[in-house]
Structures are given as C-alpha cells and as structure tokens.
Scaffold this motif. Sequence first.
Motif, short mmCIF file in Angstrom:
data_model
loop_
_atom_site.label_atom_id
_atom_site.label_comp_id
_atom_site.label_asym_id
_atom_site.label_seq_id
_atom_site.Cartn_x
_atom_site.Cartn_y
_atom_site.Cartn_z
N SER A 57 26.56 45.33 73.74
CA SER A 57 27.45 45.46 74.89
C SER A 57 27.54 46.93 75.28
O SER A 57 27.06 47.82 74.57
CB SER A 57 28.84 44.90 74.57
N ALA A 58 28.19 47.15 76.41
CA ALA A 58 28.34 48.52 76.91
C ALA A 58 29.29 49.34 76.04
O ALA A 58 29.32 50.57 76.16
CB ALA A 58 28.84 48.50 78.34
N PHE A 59 30.06 48.66 75.16
CA PHE A 59 31.03 49.37 74.33
C PHE A 59 30.45 49.77 72.98
O PHE A 59 31.14 50.43 72.20
CB PHE A 59 32.26 48.49 74.10
N ASP A 60 29.21 49.38 72.69
CA ASP A 60 28.61 49.74 71.41
C ASP A 60 28.12 51.19 71.46
O ASP A 60 27.41 51.58 72.39
CB ASP A 60 27.42 48.83 71.10
N PRO A 61 28.50 51.99 70.48
CA PRO A 61 28.04 53.39 70.46
C PRO A 61 26.58 53.49 70.03
O PRO A 61 26.03 52.61 69.37
CB PRO A 61 28.96 54.05 69.43
N LYS A 62 25.96 54.57 70.41
CA LYS A 62 24.60 54.87 70.00
C LYS A 62 24.64 55.88 68.85
O LYS A 62 25.68 56.52 68.63
CB LYS A 62 23.80 55.44 71.18
N PRO A 63 23.56 56.04 68.13
CA PRO A 63 23.58 57.01 67.02
C PRO A 63 23.98 58.42 67.45
O PRO A 63 24.64 59.14 66.69
CB PRO A 63 22.14 56.97 66.50
N ALA A 64 23.60 58.79 68.68
CA ALA A 64 23.97 60.14 69.14
C ALA A 64 25.45 60.27 69.47
O ALA A 64 25.95 61.38 69.64
CB ALA A 64 23.14 60.51 70.38
N ASP A 65 26.16 59.12 69.57
CA ASP A 65 27.58 59.16 69.92
C ASP A 65 28.49 59.26 68.70
O ASP A 65 29.72 59.26 68.87
CB ASP A 65 27.96 57.90 70.71
N LEU A 66 27.94 59.31 67.52
CA LEU A 66 28.79 59.34 66.32
C LEU A 66 29.69 60.56 66.29
O LEU A 66 30.81 60.51 65.78
CB LEU A 66 27.92 59.30 65.06
N ASP A 67 29.20 61.68 66.84
CA ASP A 67 30.02 62.90 66.84
C ASP A 67 31.33 62.69 67.60
O ASP A 67 32.36 63.27 67.26
CB ASP A 67 29.24 64.06 67.45
N PHE A 68 31.28 61.87 68.64
CA PHE A 68 32.48 61.67 69.47
C PHE A 68 33.40 60.61 68.88
O PHE A 68 34.60 60.62 69.12
CB PHE A 68 32.07 61.26 70.88
N PHE A 69 32.86 59.69 68.09
CA PHE A 69 33.68 58.64 67.50
C PHE A 69 34.26 59.04 66.16
O PHE A 69 35.15 58.37 65.66
CB PHE A 69 32.84 57.35 67.30
#
Length: 479
Positions: free
Chosen positions: A453-465
């Motif tokens: 889904s559009a709410f699933d983070p990508k590996p590059a988004d871990l810094d923000f989560f």
Amino acid sequence: MNIQRFNAPTAREALAKARHAFGDGTLILSNRPTATGVEVVATGEETLSALDSTESFANRSKDQPALRRATLPSVPETSTPVEEDATQLAMSTLSFQDYVRERMLRRRHESMTGPTAAAVQEAAPERTPKAAALPGPRQIEIQAPIKVTAVPKPAPVPAAPHAPALSQGIVNELHAMKALIEDRFNTLTWLGQARQSPIQSNLMLKLIRAGYSPTLARTILERMPEEMGATDSVRWVMDILERNLKTDAATRPIHEEGGTYALVGATGVGKTTTAAKLAGLCARTHGPASVGLITLDTYRVGAHEQLRAFGRMLGVVAHLAHDRAALQDLLNLLGNKKMVLIDTTGLAPNDPRKRGMLDVLDLPGVNRLLVLNAGGHGDSLDDVVSSFKSTGAQQAVLSKTDEAAKLGPALDAIVRHQLVLRGVTMGQKVPEDWEAADAAKLVRQSMRSPAKSAFDPKPADLDFFFTPASASQAGRLDA
C-alpha cells in the motif's frame, strides 16, 4: 622634634612616603588602619640624638633652677602678670624637650593601660610591634611609642545578588533541545549498526510494515543476538512478541470465570455486540438465569432497545440505569448472577462526559473491560488506553479483527501498555463470533505480509520512521 603622619591606601605606599621624607634613617613610631587606608607616624634618626641629649640635659636641669633664678633678673613681689608670663615662658623654653618626652611617655602609658589595650594586643598582636625601621644601611631598633587603637569590626559584606531565574519557557526549550540532540545521536548510532547488519534492517522494515511502532521494533531488535541467521531471527522476534502479549490462556475463559464487567471504550468499537456475545456464552454454559444485562447508554438512540433485543434472543432481561444509585440497586438485585455485564456509552477520550461515567462505574466489585478496535490507528489506540486506564490489571477485548487490515497497531498497544487480552471478536454473529485470545495465532496473523500500500515505508525511509526507545514508551519487555 620632627614627627609627621603619612596616609596612603596601602602600608607599602605609606612607608615609601615616610622614607622619602626622612631618608634611610626613617623610624616608624606607629601605624594604624584608617577609613581611607593606612596611617604611619614616623620621624628621622636625628630625633634619637635629640632625645639622648635631652636625657643628660634633663639631669643637669634638676640642679639648675636656682642657678637660673640667680642669673635671671630678680622679680619683685609686685611684678605684673606680663612679667610673670615672660618668666614662665623662659623656663618652658629651656625645658621644652623634657616636656615633649614626658608627654609622649605619658600618652603611651595611658594607651597601654586603657580598657581596650589588653584585648587589642591579644586579638591583633601583629598590629603593635615594639620597633620598626625601614630597610637601609643603618637599621636601628628602638622602643618606639606606639599608639594602640581598637580594631574596628569589618563591615558586613553584602551578599551577592542571585542570578535571575530563567523563565519556564527557556527551561523547556533547553530540555527539548537536549532531548532532540540525544535522539539524533541515538538514531545515527543505531542506524549505523543496522546498516552493518542487514538482518536487523530487514526485520525493522518488516515490523513497521506490519503496523508495529518503531519504538517497540527497536526495543526488540536491540536485544536480538548478533549471531542469528535470517530464519532464526524472524522466529526469535515472533517468540518475543508472543511472550509479551499477555492473554488469559493460563486461566479460565472470562464467561466461565464470571463476575461483574463494565464494557468501556470509544464510540463504535462494538461494546454492545461484545456484551451480547459474552452473555450468550455464559447463558450457553450456565443457563440464561446466570446472566444479568445492564445498560448505561442513555445518549445513543435505540441503545437500550438494541441490548434488549439481544437479551430476548438469549432469554435474558436487559435493565436500564440512569445514574449511580440506580446502578447500585440493580447490582444488588442481580447479585446472585454468575455474570453481570454493563454496557456503557461510547465516548471519545477527550469527551468531558467521560469522567462522570467512570465515576458512576467506581463501585466495589465492578471490573472494567476495555474494548479496542483491531483496525484502529496506533496513536488513537494509545489515546484510548491512556484515557480509560484504571488501577490494577488492565483487561481488554480486541474487536472487529475481521475488519482490520493490520493487527500490528492493536497488538503493539496491548504489549506496550501491558494489557491482559481476554478475548477476540469478529463479525456480528452472537455468540459464535468470539474466540479465546491466542498470542501465537495473533502474532502470526500480524506478521503476514499484507498487500503493498501507499503507507508502507521503503528501506530508504527508515531514517524518518526511526524513534529512540525510552522506558516510559516501551514499557517493560521480557526478552
């Protein structure tokens, strides 16, 4: 006799002035502190010679009064006052040096025998030296007359004014800045370690995609042994979640245990349907006469009729309580029942009526059963749990699991707030759509890979989560 006083801010400057006036043969007669600094009384070495010659002259003058009277013109008895004054003046001139010496010795004797002399000499002996001389080629020690004065008490030093207190706003900003710096350093440290371990990074991404909070995910992964492989690490994470998801599997089910339960929670989470399912389970096991139904929901249109309709299906009478006194009377009336279920009004966590409703339920023997929507957002679930928290063990029911796209947020809230899960509901069938709380089954369902889904983070988004864990947020975790 040449005796002078010298005033200066310091003793060194006063002595320098005296030496400048009298040269190397300067003799210090006395020194004392003043309001402006130090006062030094000094004279020259020539005074000593004058004093020595005065002693011999004084001894000789004792035998010469008659001689002086003989050499002076005879004064007739009828002399005038002017003549008498002239005679006295002549005598005083001859003995002036004796007069000066005697007066200095008398003053020294008076000062030494004064009321404060002894105390001053004991308290500050360094202020009354017997002799002093400036350094020079001809140093002489003499018994110099010293004028003793009381040492004044030092004036009290005013306390330094306290620094103005910082305003609360500045203090809060400093604390926030400190927390932000610590969070960023912790984040960079952990992410650096995660990049070195691809297994941890993949598990972090999997947990976040399943709906678990970064706080709980990091708390678990920080405790994972480093030597584990990919398969073992996934199994280890699921075991940790199962161990920390508390259920009533070790005790009797709630409908067999019995008791008085008030179902509380937000609006639309399925409290009335859950009460009907529990009543049906108890009636199936112990008979319809073992169940009592009470509703406090006087706000929602048709709330009493809905519960009454469920009661007719089960052969149970549903009662309505308008206030605390009516609820107490009904509980006394239904005291012989195996299970009494109280349906309450659904209220938002910030609803001002919530406090009044919880006060009505604050009766002996009434247990609260928090109904949580399995499909709720993590922040909303946190707010509900904190709002309806009670003393003692926190018991909960997970409703509408069939409507939840992810079970991770609900299980995350239950784990972090240490709730005891008493059952799971799904669908509208009464009482069939009820299941016992099985930790292993729920964790497996939550960890299944849902559709992207559009709410699933990508590996590059871990810094923000990523957010650092804290004791207050992560709670107690058994690893």
